[in-house]
Design a protein around this motif. Structure first.
Motif, PDB file in Angstrom:
ATOM      1  N   GLU B 136     -31.770 -43.919  49.365  1.00 51.47           N
ATOM      2  CA  GLU B 136     -31.012 -43.081  48.427  1.00 51.47           C
ATOM      3  C   GLU B 136     -29.934 -42.258  49.127  1.00 51.47           C
ATOM      4  OE1 GLU B 136     -30.668 -42.905  45.288  1.00 51.47           O
ATOM      5  OE2 GLU B 136     -32.243 -44.292  44.664  1.00 51.47           O
ATOM      6  N   GLN B 137     -30.209 -41.882  50.379  1.00 53.73           N
ATOM      7  CA  GLN B 137     -29.185 -41.161  51.144  1.00 53.73           C
ATOM      8  C   GLN B 137     -27.941 -42.037  51.297  1.00 53.73           C
ATOM      9  OE1 GLN B 137     -29.663 -38.096  52.725  1.00 53.73           O
ATOM     10  NE2 GLN B 137     -31.874 -37.816  52.798  1.00 53.73           N
ATOM     11  N   ASP B 140     -26.093 -42.424  48.007  1.00 57.42           N
ATOM     12  CA  ASP B 140     -25.303 -41.226  47.782  1.00 57.42           C
ATOM     13  C   ASP B 140     -24.026 -41.244  48.622  1.00 57.42           C
ATOM     14  OD1 ASP B 140     -25.011 -38.549  46.693  1.00 57.42           O
ATOM     15  OD2 ASP B 140     -25.341 -37.842  48.733  1.00 57.42           O
ATOM     16  N   SER B 145     -24.453 -45.192  43.213  1.00 57.02           N
ATOM     17  CA  SER B 145     -25.487 -44.833  42.238  1.00 57.02           C
ATOM     18  C   SER B 145     -25.365 -45.556  40.906  1.00 57.02           C
ATOM     19  CB  SER B 145     -25.498 -43.321  42.019  1.00 57.02           C
ATOM     20  OG  SER B 145     -24.286 -42.901  41.479  1.00 57.02           O
ATOM     21  N   SER B 146     -24.141 -45.906  40.502  1.00 55.60           N
ATOM     22  CA  SER B 146     -24.042 -46.560  39.198  1.00 55.60           C
ATOM     23  C   SER B 146     -24.455 -48.022  39.267  1.00 55.60           C
ATOM     24  CB  SER B 146     -22.627 -46.425  38.646  1.00 55.60           C
ATOM     25  OG  SER B 146     -21.705 -47.035  39.498  1.00 55.60           O
ATOM     26  N   HIS B 147     -24.692 -48.537  40.463  1.00 50.54           N
ATOM     27  CA  HIS B 147     -25.045 -49.956  40.592  1.00 50.54           C
ATOM     28  C   HIS B 147     -26.501 -50.191  41.001  1.00 50.54           C
ATOM     29  CE1 HIS B 147     -20.781 -50.565  40.322  1.00 50.54           C
ATOM     30  NE2 HIS B 147     -20.558 -49.914  41.433  1.00 50.54           N
ATOM     31  N   ARG B 148     -27.233 -49.108  41.230  1.00 54.08           N
ATOM     32  CA  ARG B 148     -28.598 -49.205  41.761  1.00 54.08           C
ATOM     33  C   ARG B 148     -29.379 -50.449  41.366  1.00 54.08           C
ATOM     34  NH1 ARG B 148     -29.501 -43.689  40.641  1.00 54.08           N
ATOM     35  NH2 ARG B 148     -29.305 -42.594  42.602  1.00 54.08           N
ATOM     36  N   ASP B 199     -16.303 -41.186  56.416  1.00 49.46           N
ATOM     37  CA  ASP B 199     -17.480 -40.397  56.018  1.00 49.46           C
ATOM     38  C   ASP B 199     -18.680 -40.687  56.915  1.00 49.46           C
ATOM     39  OD1 ASP B 199     -16.276 -39.063  54.010  1.00 49.46           O
ATOM     40  OD2 ASP B 199     -17.156 -40.205  52.360  1.00 49.46           O
TER      41      ASP B 199
END
Lengths: 610, 257
Positions: B136-137, B140, B145-148, B199
């Motif tokens: 999940e990190q 993020d 997240s919208s494709h999980r 990032d």
């Protein structure tokens, strides 16, 4: 250490029935401390914040901010997407009797600079790297700013003196013994609680000051309109600096004590909604249009049986919906057909949209097209319209639950008066009327007249039953060269009903005929292009395809058929790019800045009049 | 840590029969550094990756990661030592969803055995939770997240590339090998990917070696660049130095222009 805040008697408001929002939070912490106040999706899991947590964070942040030198009347800005910390900070700032200023998460650096300087904010709460970068880029021009408190420090070099993490601020607060409850209770009803910068479609933003009394009045009125109780669940998703989301996620949430859910936002919005299945939902037309477009597009791609089922029940349901609007209830056979439709279509559709538990639904901020309204009523999502603006704390009119009149935004709220000025402008008066624009007495005087009427800037009509119709923004009304008055937004909304149209701007002031600049909806048009085997590379390329121009042409023709001759769109052009906030073409709330767009696309416009 | 060497490659030589793919390649990658390898097609860029990840076995030279010798180790062992990679052509399980693909990246970190896994008891349960948390990190960080729960094969190419990067990150590598992360992407997807790479470096401090044809991206992102031609390094230095090196210009343009 004696501070100004300590000297104030805790019962200053005493017994008048006046209680500020932070005081209510602290009261709830005592009365229902272990009940859930918020839920937040964090790393894929929902975690809860109780009312006790709410109070604890509020107190720690308030004490920390006080330690940074924030005094009553000072401004503190918040620049973040929706998340619990936004509300903790908002309540903490108000508890200090300081004023909370929200900045749109999408605001570019230059606007951040303008807002921080205009509000003279002492402290800024910035969400993350993205927002910190924006303020750091203009740090040299911010004489009033003392500290930037960072909520999420990942990726940020915190060694800079200007920066401090929220964690540090709260730790600092924990070592202070400032009586936050007493400070909050010392607020006066007419003190400014928040400043909401209105994203003007013309000129720089203006800071509308809303008092504690405004917020309280809004809480009372909306509590009634939303018909919510402490078991209600909402999803916080519109920008919190905007008055409508503040109303839903903070003002009414605190006053009523229901649960506010924070999803992952952005692209995940649809899934968030499906997981939360809120009981109350406030949407703007754009959200409704997108939901409807998503369903219609999916249905076009569905199998023949599914499609037939969908068409049949949508047609049947629409008939029932219209009966409900006119007679207020559904009888006998209609009930039966509706029940069947529920089984076959409406229930699964509602579940997909995240509307399965919905009880109250409002649409606001802009007029919603009748077709969209009908769609949602058909599937049993009874969308009502509300009308209001920042300057009256979003308190003006609302559609009664069972008296839907197409094209009207309902009747005045209890306690609010609405009348039409001789020139057609809508005026409102009531406890929601704001204090005035921050540092702009002239604009304030132009907005609130001597008798206390707020000049909304909207033109409209009241019918004999007290229902309000909104024609347009006063300054947007087009007067054609032939001398005809035309409301552009009405036509634009008709165009925007098409799933292929995202943006439409009607032009024609002082011109012989009307034309329109139209922006296509990338998702749906690219899907259409795919089905028609039209290859394309970029948005600009897609918008320049002959077939796409023709597709939009059919949309324009369909709309023209419903319009009077003078109102028809004679020519149109497609925008080569999506209108963007950073290019100054739309406001943070996605309203088109007409003048900026007209200037930007002057050439395309002139060609339509050649 | 920053500034000291994480990876030391010395005298790396790789031959396939009579063909010399790499000849005496020497370079270091420092902690938290983004090191780019450029060169014309067939210069040996991917060969270096294959040596580093244990797919090819070079005949000469040494490769040391944090003091550990990687040469001659099996790929699975090297992954365990902290080298993660993405592939030029996607290597994802298209019928599994995003979360499952990412969890696969943590396979070498999973400890519980077949039996306890089947019974779903104690340690296994705790372990799965920890791995889900780690995944999940990454979700993020890379905004997935919208494709999980979407099957990977249904997602756009740019997103698939991001998932592959995510899977490599789930391995918690010390050194991440990125093989043409933006190949075949449009401008917007390329910019997104560049942002994610920045990032990763800023938030996780992972050292990276980047092989890429998009020169703008290399020059914008890399701390140091090594240019290869016919399997030999011809210049190593800052992007500006390498860009203006006459040998590099010659290698790219094929003789004095």
């Amino acid at each position: 250490m004696t501070t100004v805040l300590h000297e104030v008697a805790p019962t200053a408001a005493g017994g008048s029935g006046f209680e500020t929002l932070p005081s209510i939070v602290m009261r709830r912490a005592r009365e229902m401390g272990t009940t859930t106040a918020m839920r937040e999706k964090h790393l894929g899991r929902w975690r809860t914040h109780t009312w006790e947590d709410y109070e604890r964070r509020l107190v720690d942040i308030a004490r920390g901010l006080h330690g940074l030198g924030v005094e009553p009347g000072d401004r503190v800005a918040v620049h973040s997407d929706n998340r619990p910390e936004w509300l903790f900070a908002d309540m903490a700032i108000q508890a200090l009797r300081a004023i909370c200023v929200g900045i749109y998460p999408t605001s570019p650096s230059a606007e951040v600079e303008y807002l921080l300087n205009h509000s003279e904010a002492k402290v800024l709460l910035a969400e993350d790297e993205e927002q910190v970068d924006k303020v750091m880029a203009v740090r040299g021009n911010l004489p009033h700013l003392r500290k930037v408190v960072v909520i999420d420090t990942r990726g940020i070099d915190m060694a800079d003196d200007l920066l401090m993490s929220l964690e540090e601020l709260e730790a600092m607060g924990r070592s202070s013994d400032l009586d936050v409850a007493a400070s909050a209770a010392a607020s006066q009803p007419e003190d400014a609680a928040i400043i909401v910068y209105t994203s003007g479609t013309t000129g720089p933003p203006k800071g509308a000051m809303l008092s504690h009394r405004n917020l309280q009045a809004a809480a009372e009125a909306s509590g009634e309109v939303f018909a919510v109780d402490p078991r209600a669940e909402v999803l916080s998703y519109l920008p919190l600096c905007h008055i409508t989301e503040r109303l839903v996620s903070c003002i009414d949430a605190v006053a009523t004590g229901y649960v506010v859910n924070f999803g992952e936002g952005g692209e995940t919005f649809t899934q968030d909604l499906r997981e939360v299945q809120p009981t109350f939902f406030l949407g703007v037309p754009r959200v409704w249009e997108k939901m409807m477009a998503a369903i219609t597009i999916r249905m076009e791609d569905a199998g023949a049986l599914k499609r037939a089922n969908y068409r049949f029940w949508m047609r049947t349901g629409a008939k029932v919906a219209r009966k409900r609007w006119t007679t207020g209830k559904v009888r006998g056979i209609d009930k039966l057909t509706y029940g069947l439709g529920w089984l076959f279509l409406y229930r699964p559709l509602r579940e997909k949209l995240g509307m399965s538990r919905i009880k109250g639904v409002l649409s606001g901020a802009a007029p919603i097209a009748p077709q969209v309204l009908e769609f949602f009523w058909t599937i049993g999502v009874p969308v009502r319209e509300g009308y209001g603006q920042t300057e009256n704390t979003a308190q003006a009119t609302v559609t009664p639950p069972d008296d839907i009149r197409l094209g009207k935004v309902g009747k005045p709220l209890a306690g609010t008066e609405v009348k039409i000025a001789p020139d057609g402008e809508i005026l409102t008066r009531g406890p929601g009327t704001f204090l005035g624009y921050f540092k702009d007495p002239q604009a304030t005087a132009e907005t609130i007249d001597a008798e206390g009427w707020l000049h909304t800037g909207d033109v409209g009509e009241l019918d004999e039953d007290g229902f309000l119709t909104i024609t347009d923004r006063k300054k947007d009304i087009i007067i054609t060269a032939g001398g005809k008055n035309v409301s552009p937004s009405e036509i634009e909304n008709m165009l925007k009903v098409s799933p292929f149209v995202k943006e439409a701007m009607v032009i024609g002031d002082q011109r012989p005929y009307l034309t329109a600049l139209i922006g296509i909806e990338l998702d749906t048009v690219s899907n259409w292009a795919l089905h028609h085997r039209i290859g394309f590379t970029t948005y600009a390329d897609l918008a320049s395809k002959e077939e796409v121009v023709a597709l939009i042409g059919t949309v324009v023709n369909e709309v023209n058929e419903q319009l009077a001759q003078v109102e028809t769109i004679k020519r149109y052009a497609l925008l080569p790019k999506e209108l963007d906030e950073e290019d100054g073409e739309v406001t943070a709330t996605q309203k088109v800045k007409r003048r900026a767009v007209e200037a930007e696309y002057r050439q395309q416009i002139e060609e339509m009049y050649r | 840590m920053a500034g000291t060497n994480l990876l030391e490659v010395r005298d790396l030589t790789l031959r396939f029969g009579g063909v010399t793919a790499l000849s005496r390649v020497d370079f270091d990658v420092r902690h938290e550094e983004l090191f780019a390898v450029i060169g014309p097609n067939g210069a040996g860029k991917t060969s270096i990756f294959n040596c580093l990840s244990g797919v090819y076995h070079p005949q000469e030279g040494s490769i040391r990661l944090d003091g550990a010798d990687l040469l001659g180790q099996r790929p699975s062992k090297i992954a365990g030592l902290g080298v993660g990679r993405t592939f030029q052509n996607l290597g994802l399980f298209v019928h599994l969803d995003v979360i499952d693909n990412l969890l696969l990246g943590r396979h070498h970190l999973m400890r519980s055995g077949f039996l306890s896994g089947a019974l779903w008891v104690g340690r296994t349960k705790r372990e799965e939770k920890a791995h889900r948390h780690a995944v999940e990190q990454v979700v993020d960080l890379l905004e997935l997240s919208s494709h999980r729960h979407s099957p990977v094969g249904m997602l756009p190419y740019g997103v698939q590339k991001r998932i592959e990067l995510g899977r490599a990150l789930c391995m918690e590598p010390k050194l991440l090998l990125l093989d043409e992360p933006v190949a075949g992407m449009n401008l917007e997807e390329t910019e997104d990917m560049a942002r994610f790479i920045i990032d990763i470096r800023e938030r996780l401090g992972t050292s990276m070696i980047l092989v890429e044809h998009d020169m703008h991206m290399v020059m914008d992102l890399a701390d140091r660049v090594m240019a290869l031609d016919f399997g030999s390094p011809i210049a190593t230095g800052s992007p500006a130095e390498v860009q203006s090196d006459p040998r590099v210009i010659e290698a790219y343009l094929g003789g004095a222009a």
